[in-house]
Enzyme design. Structure first.
Site, PDB file in Angstrom:
ATOM      1  N   GLU A  16       1.208  -1.110  -0.275  1.00  0.00           N
ATOM      2  CA  GLU A  16       0.524  -0.290  -0.076  1.00  0.00           C
ATOM      3  C   GLU A  16       1.178   1.265  -0.407  1.00  0.00           C
ATOM      4  OE1 GLU A  16      -2.850   0.364  -0.996  1.00  0.00           O
ATOM      5  OE2 GLU A  16      -3.783  -2.061  -0.288  1.00  0.00           O
ATOM      6  N   TYR A  99      -7.327   5.466   4.429  1.00  0.00           N
ATOM      7  CA  TYR A  99      -7.514   4.898   3.124  1.00  0.00           C
ATOM      8  C   TYR A  99      -6.156   3.660   2.936  1.00  0.00           C
ATOM      9  CZ  TYR A  99      -5.874   1.826  -0.647  1.00  0.00           C
ATOM     10  OH  TYR A  99      -5.648   0.986  -1.716  1.00  0.00           O
ATOM     11  N   ASP A 117     -10.683   4.135  -2.490  1.00  0.00           N
ATOM     12  CA  ASP A 117      -9.731   5.084  -3.339  1.00  0.00           C
ATOM     13  C   ASP A 117      -9.608   5.528  -4.260  1.00  0.00           C
ATOM     14  OD1 ASP A 117      -9.866   2.636  -4.588  1.00  0.00           O
ATOM     15  OD2 ASP A 117      -8.162   2.421  -5.130  1.00  0.00           O
TER      16      ASP A 117
END
Length: 331
Positions: A16, A99, A117
């Protein structure tokens, strides 16, 4: 992608962080590099920072790398290597926002947090015909709230991955596959023929233009190099002697300027002047060229004389490594 279906929070976190502001096809190579070299978070935490930055070289947005190092050390030293297993605890880690926290909580621990996202916001904006801007604080809260209401609480990881993949492969930013979409008959944007309208954006990106002129100055002992320690682009990366101007300046004027004369000294030899290089960053356009000189100077204020073999171990911005690629005899 190797991180799909992954349950190790360390690898999910790593993927990520790498994929923030980075295309998947580019990030994949870096993800594989890091997992191979640092298979566990304690390995990453124990690595020398110069080595970690060198591995990140070319990926850009180097704040991510600094946060990666800081968080790895915090987890290894303070949490005994155990990654936090709650959304709130994950959110407190350096470099992690809502997120990323939701992604780790959902994919690693199957906790009911919606991952929102750009792909998810685009799907929701088009399907529901949402006119709220997605790029401001109010809009982000709205989309996060809506995504949370739609989330499959029993299978949050599966649902999150599905809607993200749907946005990436079908409901794409450009040339979406509307004719193949199973939701087209219920999609507000498709029915109204307004696909390109969504998601609505409020802020237009204003890009700053900078001109960087690098003096590659050295002798048989090495070249003058410094670490960019100031809070600016490329912080913690290395560079040659820099002269920055507000606009394009011809090489002859750079060579005749007081700044260059102070750098080069009385005795120097010009070995080459490069073409103009350009690098596009999100908020800045970087342009400039390299002047390669041989100098008799032994010291340069703010710079260290570094031998060529060690230069290969340092991390440089892409603007400079592109010059390296063209000047293969240099490094």
């Amino acid at each position: 992608m190797p991180w799909k279906g992954e349950k190790d929070p360390y690898k999910i976190w790593l993927s990520e962080i790498i994929l923030q502001q980075t295309r998947v096809d580019q990030g994949l190579e870096y993800y594989n590099r890091y997992v191979k070299k640092y298979p566990a978070i304690k390995k990453l935490a124990g690595a020398h920072e110069t080595e970690v930055f060198k591995l990140w070289e070319g990926l850009g947005y180097y704040t991510r790398c600094r946060n990666l190092i800081a968080t790895a050390k915090f987890i290894a030293n303070t949490l005994d290597g155990k990654f936090p297993d709650s959304y709130d605890a994950i959110l407190k880690l350096k470099g992690i926002g809502p997120y990323t926290a939701a992604a780790i909580a959902s994919f690693a621990y199957n906790l009911p947090y919606a991952v929102v996202d750009g792909n998810v916001m685009r799907v929701l904006a088009r399907y529901f015909g949402i006119n709220t801007a997605s790029d401001n604080t109010e809009g982000k809260k709205y989309f996060t709230s809506l995504a949370g209401k739609l989330l499959d609480k029993k299978e949050p990881a599966l649902y999150n991955q599905a809607i993200m993949d749907f946005g990436a492969t079908v409901c794409k930013p450009q040339l979406p596959l509307c004719s193949q979409c199973v939701l087209k008959n219920e999609c507000t944007a498709y029915i109204a023929n307004e696909i390109e309208k969504y998601p609505v954006k409020e802020n237009k990106l204003v890009k700053k233009e900078r001109w960087l002129y690098y003096i590659v100055a050295g002798n048989k002992e090495g070249y003058f190099i410094r670490n960019r320690s100031q809070k600016d682009i490329w912080q913690n990366l290395h560079e040659f002697i820099l002269i920055e101007k507000e606009n394009l300046v011809e090489p002859g004027k750079i060579l005749a300027g007081a700044a260059f004369k102070k750098i080069a000294g009385e005795n120097f030899e010009i070995l080459g002047i490069s073409k103009i290089y350009k690098q596009q960053l999100t908020h800045q356009t970087i342009q400039g060229f390299f002047i390669h000189i041989k100098t008799t100077k032994k010291k340069m204020e703010g710079y260290e004389l570094i031998a060529k073999p060690r230069i290969r171990q340092l991390a440089f911005p892409r603007f400079i490594t592109t010059w390296f690629d063209d000047e293969k005899s240099f490094i």
